[in-house]
Write an enzyme that holds these catalytic residues in place. Structure first.
Site, PDB file in Angstrom:
ATOM      1  N   ARG A  75      94.679 -43.976   7.206  1.00 46.48           N
ATOM      2  CA  ARG A  75      95.097 -43.520   5.959  1.00 46.48           C
ATOM      3  C   ARG A  75      94.174 -42.142   5.938  1.00 46.48           C
ATOM      4  NH1 ARG A  75      91.025 -43.928   1.996  1.00 46.48           N
ATOM      5  NH2 ARG A  75      89.244 -45.158   2.527  1.00 46.48           N
ATOM      6  N   HIS A  76      95.023 -41.424   4.444  1.00 48.99           N
ATOM      7  CA  HIS A  76      94.608 -40.292   4.078  1.00 48.99           C
ATOM      8  C   HIS A  76      93.372 -40.423   2.994  1.00 48.99           C
ATOM      9  CE1 HIS A  76      94.526 -36.358   1.970  1.00 48.99           C
ATOM     10  NE2 HIS A  76      95.802 -35.879   2.861  1.00 48.99           N
ATOM     11  N   PRO A  77      92.411 -39.453   3.535  1.00 45.74           N
ATOM     12  CA  PRO A  77      91.117 -39.582   2.490  1.00 45.74           C
ATOM     13  C   PRO A  77      91.300 -39.567   0.906  1.00 45.74           C
ATOM     14  CG  PRO A  77      91.109 -37.509   3.753  1.00 45.74           C
ATOM     15  CD  PRO A  77      92.229 -38.327   4.202  1.00 45.74           C
ATOM     16  N   PHE A  79      99.162 -43.638   1.378  1.00 43.09           N
ATOM     17  CA  PHE A  79      99.504 -42.185   2.470  1.00 43.09           C
ATOM     18  C   PHE A  79      98.566 -42.880   3.677  1.00 43.09           C
ATOM     19  CE2 PHE A  79     100.079 -37.545   2.288  1.00 43.09           C
ATOM     20  CZ  PHE A  79     100.035 -37.236   3.476  1.00 43.09           C
TER      21      PHE A  79
END
Lengths: 380, 380
Positions: free
Chosen positions: A232-234, A239
C-alpha cells in the site's frame, strides 16, 4: 563533421572496459548503446565469470549477453609485460577506463589513479564497488544481497506481519551501474570545458541509499525506521494491491473524487457515505477495513472484468503482470524495449534521444577474445 | 576559464524545470547537485503537489525538499501571456527544459518539441512519463505502483508461497528519474559535437523493464516467467537470508570453498560431507533442507555473534539493517551520503567525481516563488 549519422551521442569515444559480472558491465553497456566503442578486457582462462553462468541460449550465456552486447572482447594478462604494454597503449588512446574490482585491485596491478593520470591526463577513470573507494568499509565484500541487506531497502520491502524481502532483481548492482554511467557522462561533459580527466567513484551502497525515499523521510522526520507496509501507499488510500476472483490488481485513488468514482464502479454506496472513509487521512487510518470491503466485491469477478470496469470509471487501475505478459505488451514492442542482439532477444535501451538511431537488430556479445587478434595488432 | 572551482561538471548550465512530484524532480536534482542552475517553474496555487505532503520538518515538506534542494522557485501561469513571455525568455537562454507531465500536455500549452526547437534550437528537451511519448499506452495514467505492477517486477518480488510484493520504495519513479538525467547528460555531450538540441523521451515503464535481470533472462530462455524465489539467489546456495536468535542475516556462498568455510564456522561437519550438498548445483536443488540445517545452528545465538564469527571465517555475511541503522553507519558519514540542506538532513549525491566539491552543507529547497521577483526581472 561528415554526414554519416552517429550511432549515438558518444560515437567516436573509446572505452576500455575491465568490468565484470553485473554492476560495472551494466554501466558500460549504456555507453555502448549510446554509440561508444567498448573494448572488454577479460582475464585469461574463462574471462568474465558470467560466461559460465546459465541460462544459455544458442550456447551463449544470457547473463553475459544481456550486459555485454556490442562490446569487443580481448584477453589480456595484466600481470605480463607484453599484455600490459598493449593495455597501456589502449589507455593512451582511451576516453574512459571502467572497472568494478574491489578497491585496491587497480593499485596492485600498478594502475592507481595517479599512474593512470600520467599515462593519459584526459582519461575518465570510473570505479564502481560495494562501498566505494573511501571510508572504513571500503574493503568489505559486497554482493547485491549484502548491499540490499545493509542499505535498509530489504527492511522496507514486504508486509508488516512478514519477513523482510529482497527486491526481486539485483537492484543495488543495477542502480550503481546506471550511476556509474551518470558519472562517466558528467565527467566527459566536464572534460569538454576543462580538458582534464577525472576519477568517478561509485558505491553500490551509496546508490541504494539514494533510492530509500519514504523510509528515509520517515527516519529523518521521526528518528525511527518505518514499519514495512506491504503493497500500500504510505499516505494515500485506497492505493494498494487487491485480490479479485483470479489475479491481483492495483487500484490507486489519490483523492476524494477518485475514491467516489471507485465506490460507484463497485456499487460500494455505503462505504462512500461511511464517516470512516470521508477523507484521505481517515481512509489511510482505516485502510484495513476499507480494503476488506473492496476485496469482498472484487472477489466476485475476474481481474480482467474489474480492470475494464474501474478503468471506464476513470480510476487508475492495472493488473499485476508477469514478466512474460509485460514483455508481450504491444507497448513494449512499440518502444523497442525487447531488441534482438546476436540472434537473442534482450532488453532495449530505455534512453531514447531524438536524432540518434535506436536499432531493433544489434550486434551480439563477443565470444571470449573474439576481436583479440585485431586488437593486439591495433594497440601494439 | 577563470580559476574559481566549478560547482560541478554542469556548472554554467541553465535548466528550466517544469517537473513535479518525484520522478522528474529526482532527475533534475542530479543536474543541480552536479552544478547546474535549476529554476523550478511552479503552477499558481500551492505549486508542486508535494509541498502539501508530509512528513514535515521545520515546516518544510521532506518529500519536496528531498528532490528540490538548491533549486530556485518561480510561479508562472503558462496560460497567461505575461508569464508565457517570461517563460519563453527563459527557454531562449536555457540549456535544458525538463518535464514529467502526461504526454500531450506540453502540446496543449503550446510548447510542442517543434515549437521548442524554433524558440531555441540548442535546447535539450527532456520528458519523463509513465509509458513514454509513443506507443498505444502513452496516454495511460501511471503511478509508480501501476508501473511496478505492469512491468513484472512485483510478480518477481516476494516468496513462492506468498503474494507479489511492491518494492518498498518508488523504484519506477526513481530509476526513470536517473535515466532522465542520463539522457540529458548524453544529449548535452552530443550537442558539444553537433551543436543541436534533442528530445529525450524516458518512460517509467521502459526504465523498470531494463531492471528485470534474471526474471527476464528466465523468460527469454524458457518462454515462461520464473516463480518468485524470496530472498535466495537463483543460481547459488547457500545464498539467502537466515534467521538467528534475534535478527535475520544474509550469508552469500558463491563457491565450494566458501561453503566449506561456512560449515566449519557453524560446526556443520555432517552437512559438509553430505552428498546432497557436494556441489553448488546440488546445493541449489536441496537449498530448502540446507537452509533448515543452517538455521538450526544460527538460532542458538544472536545475529551479532554469527556475523562476527562467519565474517572471521572469510565468508560474505551481513546483518539486515533498518533504515536508521544504515544511515548511522560510519561508512554513510564517510561517504557524505547524509548531507544537510537548509538545516534538514537528506540523502547526499552518490555520483562522486574528483575535481568537484561534494559539500556537506548545501542550500535547501526554496519556498514557493522564493526567487520569483528577481527571476521575473531577469527574464523580462
Amino acid at each position: 563533421m561528415n554526414e554519416i549519422t552517429p550511432k549515438g551521442p558518444f560515437d567516436g569515444l573509446l572505452v576500455i572496459d575491465l568490468t565484470h559480472v553485473l554492476n560495472g558491465p551494466f554501466g558500460t553497456q549504456i555507453l555502448c548503446d549510446l554509440g561508444s566503442r567498448v573494448i572488454k578486457v577479460e582475464q585469461p582462462g574463462h574471462g568474465d565469470d558470467t560466461r559460465t553462468y546459465g541460462p544459455y541460449v544458442n550456447d551463449q550465456s544470457l547473463y553475459y549477453s544481456f550486459v555485454n552486447r556490442g562490446k569487443e572482447s580481448v584477453v589480456l594478462n595484466l600481470k605480463e609485460d607484453k599484455d600490459r604494454a598493449i593495455f597501456i597503449n589502449m589507455l593512451k588512446q582511451a576516453d574512459v577506463l571502467a572497472e568494478n574490482f574491489r578497491p585496491g585491485t587497480m593499485e596492485k596491478l600498478g594502475f592507481s589513479w595517479e599512474c593512470l593520470q600520467q599515462i593519459n591526463p584526459r582519461l575518465i577513470y570510473a570505479s564502481s564497488s560495494g562501498f566505494g573507494h573511501t571510508g572504513p568499509m571500503k574493503d568489505s565484500p559486497a554482493y547485491d544481497t549484502i548491499i540490499q541487506a545493509m542499505s535498509g531497502i530489504m527492511m522496507e520491502t514486504g508486509f508488516p506481519d512478514g519477513p523482510p524481502v529482497r527486491v526481486g532483481t539485483s537492484l543495488s548492482d543495477l542502480c550503481a551501474g546506471v550511476y556509474m554511467f551518470c558519472g562517466i557522462a558528467s565527467a566527459l561533459y566536464g572534460r569538454e570545458k576543462n580538458g582534464r580527466g577525472a576519477h568517478v567513484d561509485i558505491a553500490m551502497f551509496d546508490s541504494t541509499l539514494s533510492f530509500l525515499e519514504h523510509g528515509l523521510m520517515a527516519y529523518i522526520a521521526t528518528g525511527k525506521s518505518p514499519d514495512r507496509i506491504g503493497n500500500r501507499h504510505p499516505y494515500m488510500a485506497p492505493f494498494d494491491v487487491f485480490n479479485t476472483q483470479d489475479k491481483p490488481v492495483t487500484i490507486c485513488c489519490g483523492n476524494d473524487n477518485l475514491f467516489n468514482s471507485l465506490c460507484r464502479a463497485l456499487n460500494l454506496t455505503e462505504a462512500m457515505a461511511d464517516p470512516r472513509y470521508a477523507s484521505n487521512v481517515l481512509r489511510v487510518q482505516n485502510q484495513a477495513s476499507l480494503k476488506a470491503e473492496i476485496e469482498n466485491v472484487l472477489k466476485t469477478q475476474t481481474a480482467k472484468f474489474w480492470v475494464d470496469r474501474i478503468h471506464q470509471a476513470g480510476v487508475p487501475v492495472a493488473p499485476l503482470l508477469s514478466v512474460s505478459e509485460a514483455m508481450e505488451l504491444p507497448q513494449t514492442q512499440a518502444r523497442n524495449m525487447l531488441v534482438e542482439a546476436g540472434g537473442i532477444r534482450m532488453p532495449g535501451n530505455p534512453i531514447k534521444i531524438s536524432g540518434y538511431p535506436d536499432p531493433h537488430i544489434r550486434p551480439g556479445a563477443a565470444t571470449l577474445d573474439q576481436q583479440g587478434e585485431q586488437l593486439r595488432l591495433e594497440f601494439n
